[in-house]
Design an enzyme around this catalytic site. Sequence first.
Site, mmCIF file in Angstrom:
data_model
loop_
_atom_site.group_PDB
_atom_site.id
_atom_site.type_symbol
_atom_site.label_atom_id
_atom_site.label_comp_id
_atom_site.label_asym_id
_atom_site.label_seq_id
_atom_site.Cartn_x
_atom_site.Cartn_y
_atom_site.Cartn_z
ATOM 1 N N HIS A 10 0.884 -1.174 0.000
ATOM 2 C CA HIS A 10 0.000 0.000 0.000
ATOM 3 C C HIS A 10 0.918 1.218 0.000
ATOM 4 C CE1 HIS A 10 -2.413 -2.902 2.467
ATOM 5 N NE2 HIS A 10 -3.455 -2.353 1.896
ATOM 6 N N ASP A 54 2.326 2.054 3.330
ATOM 7 C CA ASP A 54 3.287 1.114 3.947
ATOM 8 C C ASP A 54 4.716 1.558 3.655
ATOM 9 O OD1 ASP A 54 1.043 -0.525 4.274
ATOM 10 O OD2 ASP A 54 1.531 -1.738 2.503
#
Length: 436
Positions: free
Chosen positions: A101, A104
Site C-alpha cells: 500500500h 506502507d
Amino acid sequence: MAEYFPEVKGIKYEGPDSKNPLAFKYYNPQDVILGKTMAQHLRFSVCYWHTLKNLGTDQFGGNTIIRKYNDSSDPMDIADMTLEAAFELFTKLGIDFWCFHDRDIAPEADDLAETNKRLDKIVQKAKKLQADTGIKLLWGTTNAFSHRRFMAGAGTNPSPEVFAYAASQIKKAIEITNELGGQGYVFWGGREGYDTLLNTDMKRELDHLALLLQMAVDYKKKIGFKGQFYIEPKPKEPTKHQYDFDAGNCFAFLQKYNLLDDFKLNIESNHATLAGHDFCHELAFCVANNILGSVDANRGDLLLGWDTDQFPNDIYETTLAMYIILKGGGFTTGGLNFDAHVRRQSIDPIDLFYGHIGAMDIFARGLKNAAKMIEDKTFDNAVKERYQNWDQGLGSKIEKKQAGFEELEAYILEHGEPKLQSGRQELLENRLNDYI
Ligand code: XLS
Ligand code: NI
Ligand code: NI
C-alpha cells in the site's frame, strides 16, 4: 547497506529429506511442471504491510515485535531502512514479487503534496532496488482506510471531500504502481461498507463506489498503465457489512456498473471463510465466470471469527486450490501473495522466514499434487461422466435451446421416472487422498 537478517543466508531447495528448517523441501523454483517452472506457476509475492510493518499489535495490546529497521526517530529513515530490509528478505527468500500500500512504504506527512513527495523519494529507491535484484511488483494499492478521514469509507463516504481525497490518493498510487512496472493494482474495500443502516444510503454509496472505480479506469487508460485492476472481496471487518462481500457479490456489482472488462478479482482465503465459503469455492466461482486474477494466500483459524491472516499450511487446501487455478489456465498477471503475518509471539526476524518457507513449500506440494491430478484426469473423467447425458439426446436438445416446457413434459410423460446415479463423493474423496 546494513544487513537486517544476518542469521539467514539464502534459502535453497534441499529436497524432502532435508532437516534444515531454513531450506525448501518441495519448492524448487526451476523444477518444470506441466511445461512451466514452479516459479512461473506460483508467482509468490511478499506483502509489505504484514511482513515488514506488522509489529504484533492486536485489539488487546500494542506492539510485541521490535525490528532493527524501525530504530530511528525520523519516519523517513525508517521508510528507507524498511525498504532495504524488505529487498534483503525478498532476495534471501528467493521470492520474485512484492506488494504494497502507498502508506506502507512512505509515511503520510501533513498534507497531500508533502506526502506525495515522500512517496516519490521512496519509489525511486524501490525502482533501483527492483532493477538491482530483478524483483518485480505484483500489485500496488492505496490505504484509504486507516486515517481518521476515512472512518466512514473512501468512495462510499457521505462527504464528497473525502471521496475527492480518496480519488487523489488512488490517482497517485496508480501512478507509482505504473512507475514501478506493477503487473496489477488492487482495490480492497477498506471501510467501503456500513456499520448501521440507520445512517446509510446504500444505493447512493454503491453508485459512488462505482463512480470512483470508473474514474480509476479512465485514469489508468489516460496514463497508459497496463497492469490488471483487481477487486478483493471481503464480507466484514472493519465494517459490519462490506459491500464487496464475496466473489458473487463483486461479479454482480461489476456487471451492473459495466466494469467487467476492466476488473478481475483478488481472492483471499481468509476472506472466503469469513464469507461462509471456502477458498476453493471462491476460486472456482471466479474460474467459472472468467474473473480470477490473483490470490492473497493465507488462512484463518477455525475457532476465531476474524481475519487472522495466518500463513497457509493446509495441504488439502493448496492441492485443491492449485488444481482449480491450473484448470482455470493458471496465473497471468496475478500470483500468490502471502497476505499473512507471523503470530504476536513470533517476535524474531527468523520467524518471518519460517512463515514464508512453510507457505511456499505447502503451495509447491499443492502444485505437484494438482499437476498429477490433471495428468491422471481422475476427477476430470468423473465430472465428465457425471454430466455426459448433456452431450446427447435430451440433454443436448435442452442446451441447444431446442426444447421448452412442453417438449420436456412430453418427454417425461413418455419415459417416466428419471434414472439416478450415485454422486460417488466418498470414492472421490478417497482418490483425492491418494494424491496428498
Ligand atoms: C485486508 C486485506 C488487505 C488487502 C490490501 O483484509 O486483505 O490487506 O489485501 O488492501
Ligand atoms: Ni488481502
Ligand atoms: Ni485479510
